[in-house]
Design a protein around this motif. Sequence first.
Motif, PDB file in Angstrom:
ATOM      1  N   ILE A 103       0.830  -1.203   0.000  1.00 46.35           N
ATOM      2  CA  ILE A 103       0.000   0.000   0.000  1.00 46.35           C
ATOM      3  C   ILE A 103       0.867   1.258   0.000  1.00 46.35           C
ATOM      4  CG2 ILE A 103      -1.640   1.347   1.349  1.00 46.35           C
ATOM      5  CD1 ILE A 103      -2.927  -0.944  -0.083  1.00 46.35           C
ATOM      6  N   SER A 104       1.927   1.252   0.804  1.00 44.35           N
ATOM      7  CA  SER A 104       2.778   2.446   0.898  1.00 44.35           C
ATOM      8  C   SER A 104       3.435   2.753  -0.436  1.00 44.35           C
ATOM      9  CB  SER A 104       3.836   2.246   1.981  1.00 44.35           C
ATOM     10  OG  SER A 104       3.240   2.120   3.253  1.00 44.35           O
ATOM     11  N   PHE A 105       3.941   1.715  -1.100  1.00 44.63           N
ATOM     12  CA  PHE A 105       4.599   1.948  -2.384  1.00 44.63           C
ATOM     13  C   PHE A 105       3.596   2.460  -3.417  1.00 44.63           C
ATOM     14  CE2 PHE A 105       6.299   0.562  -6.521  1.00 44.63           C
ATOM     15  CZ  PHE A 105       7.541   1.169  -6.476  1.00 44.63           C
ATOM     16  N   LYS A 106       2.412   1.856  -3.444  1.00 42.78           N
ATOM     17  CA  LYS A 106       1.384   2.317  -4.377  1.00 42.78           C
ATOM     18  C   LYS A 106       0.989   3.759  -4.090  1.00 42.78           C
ATOM     19  CE  LYS A 106      -0.789  -2.109  -5.569  1.00 42.78           C
ATOM     20  NZ  LYS A 106      -2.042  -2.906  -5.519  1.00 42.78           N
ATOM     21  N   GLY A 107       0.944   4.110  -2.794  1.00 45.26           N
ATOM     22  CA  GLY A 107       0.584   5.472  -2.430  1.00 45.26           C
ATOM     23  C   GLY A 107       1.614   6.487  -2.893  1.00 45.26           C
ATOM     24  N   VAL A 108       2.885   6.168  -2.705  1.00 44.19           N
ATOM     25  CA  VAL A 108       3.947   7.072  -3.159  1.00 44.19           C
ATOM     26  C   VAL A 108       3.876   7.262  -4.666  1.00 44.19           C
ATOM     27  CG1 VAL A 108       6.445   7.330  -3.410  1.00 44.19           C
ATOM     28  CG2 VAL A 108       5.486   6.575  -1.221  1.00 44.19           C
ATOM     29  N   VAL A 109       3.689   6.161  -5.400  1.00 41.89           N
ATOM     30  CA  VAL A 109       3.581   6.243  -6.853  1.00 41.89           C
ATOM     31  C   VAL A 109       2.377   7.085  -7.253  1.00 41.89           C
ATOM     32  CG1 VAL A 109       3.168   4.909  -8.960  1.00 41.89           C
ATOM     33  CG2 VAL A 109       4.786   4.066  -7.241  1.00 41.89           C
ATOM     34  N   GLY A 111       0.891   9.537  -5.582  1.00 42.09           N
ATOM     35  CA  GLY A 111       1.141  10.959  -5.349  1.00 42.09           C
ATOM     36  C   GLY A 111       2.133  11.548  -6.327  1.00 42.09           C
ATOM     37  N   LEU A 112       3.170  10.799  -6.664  1.00 44.79           N
ATOM     38  CA  LEU A 112       4.193  11.339  -7.549  1.00 44.79           C
ATOM     39  C   LEU A 112       3.750  11.351  -9.008  1.00 44.79           C
ATOM     40  CD1 LEU A 112       7.422   9.946  -5.875  1.00 44.79           C
ATOM     41  CD2 LEU A 112       6.405  12.210  -5.695  1.00 44.79           C
ATOM     42  N   VAL A 373      11.082  22.015  -5.898  1.00 46.72           N
ATOM     43  CA  VAL A 373      10.571  20.746  -6.417  1.00 46.72           C
ATOM     44  C   VAL A 373      10.734  19.628  -5.390  1.00 46.72           C
ATOM     45  CG1 VAL A 373      10.876  18.982  -8.196  1.00 46.72           C
ATOM     46  CG2 VAL A 373      10.945  21.392  -8.823  1.00 46.72           C
ATOM     47  N   LEU A 374      11.869  19.597  -4.672  1.00 54.30           N
ATOM     48  CA  LEU A 374      12.090  18.524  -3.700  1.00 54.30           C
ATOM     49  C   LEU A 374      11.025  18.561  -2.603  1.00 54.30           C
ATOM     50  CD1 LEU A 374      13.818  16.171  -2.812  1.00 54.30           C
ATOM     51  CD2 LEU A 374      15.309  17.764  -1.595  1.00 54.30           C
ATOM     52  N   THR A 375      10.628  19.767  -2.187  1.00 57.03           N
ATOM     53  CA  THR A 375       9.556  19.893  -1.198  1.00 57.03           C
ATOM     54  C   THR A 375       8.253  19.329  -1.743  1.00 57.03           C
ATOM     55  OG1 THR A 375      10.581  21.882  -0.282  1.00 57.03           O
ATOM     56  CG2 THR A 375       8.259  21.518   0.229  1.00 57.03           C
ATOM     57  N   LEU A 376       7.966  19.597  -3.016  1.00 50.83           N
ATOM     58  CA  LEU A 376       6.756  19.062  -3.628  1.00 50.83           C
ATOM     59  C   LEU A 376       6.824  17.543  -3.760  1.00 50.83           C
ATOM     60  CD1 LEU A 376       6.078  21.689  -6.454  1.00 50.83           C
ATOM     61  CD2 LEU A 376       4.870  21.419  -4.292  1.00 50.83           C
ATOM     62  N   VAL A 377       8.002  17.003  -4.050  1.00 52.53           N
ATOM     63  CA  VAL A 377       8.163  15.552  -4.144  1.00 52.53           C
ATOM     64  C   VAL A 377       7.790  14.895  -2.822  1.00 52.53           C
ATOM     65  CG1 VAL A 377       9.862  13.697  -4.342  1.00 52.53           C
ATOM     66  CG2 VAL A 377       9.871  15.570  -5.996  1.00 52.53           C
ATOM     67  N   LEU A 378       8.351  15.397  -1.729  1.00 56.97           N
ATOM     68  CA  LEU A 378       8.064  14.825  -0.413  1.00 56.97           C
ATOM     69  C   LEU A 378       6.590  14.994  -0.054  1.00 56.97           C
ATOM     70  CD1 LEU A 378      11.239  16.094   1.516  1.00 56.97           C
ATOM     71  CD2 LEU A 378      10.830  13.813   0.557  1.00 56.97           C
ATOM     72  N   SER A 379       6.029  16.156  -0.366  1.00 53.27           N
ATOM     73  CA  SER A 379       4.644  16.437  -0.006  1.00 53.27           C
ATOM     74  C   SER A 379       3.671  15.558  -0.794  1.00 53.27           C
ATOM     75  CB  SER A 379       4.333  17.921  -0.249  1.00 53.27           C
ATOM     76  OG  SER A 379       5.183  18.748   0.505  1.00 53.27           O
ATOM     77  N   PHE A 380       3.879  15.470  -2.106  1.00 53.46           N
ATOM     78  CA  PHE A 380       2.971  14.671  -2.923  1.00 53.46           C
ATOM     79  C   PHE A 380       3.129  13.179  -2.634  1.00 53.46           C
ATOM     80  CE2 PHE A 380       1.995  18.470  -5.184  1.00 53.46           C
ATOM     81  CZ  PHE A 380       0.836  18.218  -5.898  1.00 53.46           C
ATOM     82  N   ALA A 382       3.883  11.819   0.330  1.00 55.34           N
ATOM     83  CA  ALA A 382       3.161  11.592   1.587  1.00 55.34           C
ATOM     84  C   ALA A 382       1.654  11.696   1.385  1.00 55.34           C
ATOM     85  CB  ALA A 382       3.634  12.597   2.640  1.00 55.34           C
ATOM     86  N   LEU A 383       1.236  12.668   0.568  1.00 58.48           N
ATOM     87  CA  LEU A 383      -0.181  12.839   0.288  1.00 58.48           C
ATOM     88  C   LEU A 383      -0.752  11.624  -0.433  1.00 58.48           C
ATOM     89  CD1 LEU A 383      -2.619  14.777   0.363  1.00 58.48           C
ATOM     90  CD2 LEU A 383      -1.865  15.667  -1.849  1.00 58.48           C
ATOM     91  N   GLY A 384       0.033  11.055  -1.348  1.00 53.93           N
ATOM     92  CA  GLY A 384      -0.422   9.867  -2.061  1.00 53.93           C
ATOM     93  C   GLY A 384      -0.638   8.686  -1.133  1.00 53.93           C
ATOM     94  N   VAL A 385       0.274   8.492  -0.183  1.00 50.15           N
ATOM     95  CA  VAL A 385       0.110   7.402   0.795  1.00 50.15           C
ATOM     96  C   VAL A 385      -1.168   7.612   1.604  1.00 50.15           C
ATOM     97  CG1 VAL A 385       1.093   6.313   2.852  1.00 50.15           C
ATOM     98  CG2 VAL A 385       2.581   6.961   0.941  1.00 50.15           C
ATOM     99  N   LEU A 386      -1.402   8.843   2.033  1.00 47.55           N
ATOM    100  CA  LEU A 386      -2.596   9.155   2.817  1.00 47.55           C
ATOM    101  C   LEU A 386      -3.874   8.912   2.007  1.00 47.55           C
ATOM    102  CD1 LEU A 386      -3.792  10.362   5.435  1.00 47.55           C
ATOM    103  CD2 LEU A 386      -3.602  12.610   4.356  1.00 47.55           C
TER     104      LEU A 386
END
Length: 392
Positions: A103-109, A111-112, A373-380, A382-386
């Motif tokens: 689930i976590s990997f799918k969420g990161v993908v 969001g990104l 961009v790096l801030t957006l990478v981390l934010s998106f 985390a948002l995708g996992v959520l």
Amino acid sequence: MFEIFTKFFVLGCTSFGGPAAHIGYFQQAFVQKHKWLSQQEFGNLVALSQFLPGPSSSQVGFAIGCHRGGVLGGFAAFLAFTLPSVVLMLLLFFVGSEFANTISFKGVVYGLKLLAVVVVADAIATMAKSFCHRLWQKGMALVVAIILIFSPFAGTQFILLAGAAIIGHLFFTNPSVIGSEQASYAKTNKPVHQLNWLVFSLFIVLLLGGIFITGGNAVVQLIKDFYVAGSLVFGGGHVVLPLLQESVAATMGQNEFLTGYAAAQAVPGPMFTLATYLGANILSTSPVLGAVIATVAIFLPGFLLIIAFQPVWQQYAANPKISGALTAVNAAVVGLLISAFYQPVLSSAINGWLDGLLAIIGIILLRIIKVPVLTLVLSFGALGVLMVQTIY
């Protein structure tokens, strides 16, 4: 070399979304932020990568590395940008498909992929501002985009770029219509470069050997199959699938082949690292060796062509006699990015109104508020996992 490696390694860890998104990340990092090259030089490299067979976004990264630090800089950029994806694909081989199904990997993908929409939209806006400031350039970009959306084939792409070059050469050769940077460069006494015939001959010899030489052990066969596939593919990672399926799918199970293809779309970096997973499966007695051989073999032809053509291509870009052709090609490249933005970036990332709203917010944060961009990478990420865990 360390600077090149570290900058590309960060991108290799965070660049989801396919070739169009990678070009957007490169434009953000090396044109806007680090200013390693101008927008015009970047556009010329993107145009060159579209004309040559091979992994287009990796060729752009390799060319940027060469521009910054010579051929060694190009290989440093390639190694750094590709290494994270190679490691993940090897990990998939050793631990199985469960890794890609968490689930976590799918969420990161998830969001990104939304972030890829933001980055590609920003790249289109920036490149259009540089390459489509005249009405005919805007029209050419629009026509190319429409044709490719309704006829998304690699052959169509090459025909459109060649047609744009011919139109630009015939009708827009007046120096007043080319970029001021090109015009000023053309007036200086720069050294005359020639096509690197030695490297180009090596590319041809290896290709002919891969096609016509039969027999050999498993390692030789692996090199031949993946080198030929990398030599003949136009249009990026999705197009290499049928070539590889024809040559290597019989050696391994269909399920393993499709698992590798799906995982290559889910991990950051170039989709050509599908070769990593396939090489490990084919040479299962020495999977790491098989992965390295297949990966190097599929990327090598594209890089040989960049080494052979990049010096003379940049020289052509500064020649007023053919600058009209390259000006038209740069406008057509904007059209290519627009079509890639629609399919597969937008179509695979936006699944509802909430996704669209988040993408719009991301564009505002990137273009107007100038969030890194790096801030957006981390934010998106985390948002995708959520979102995957709570909404979808």
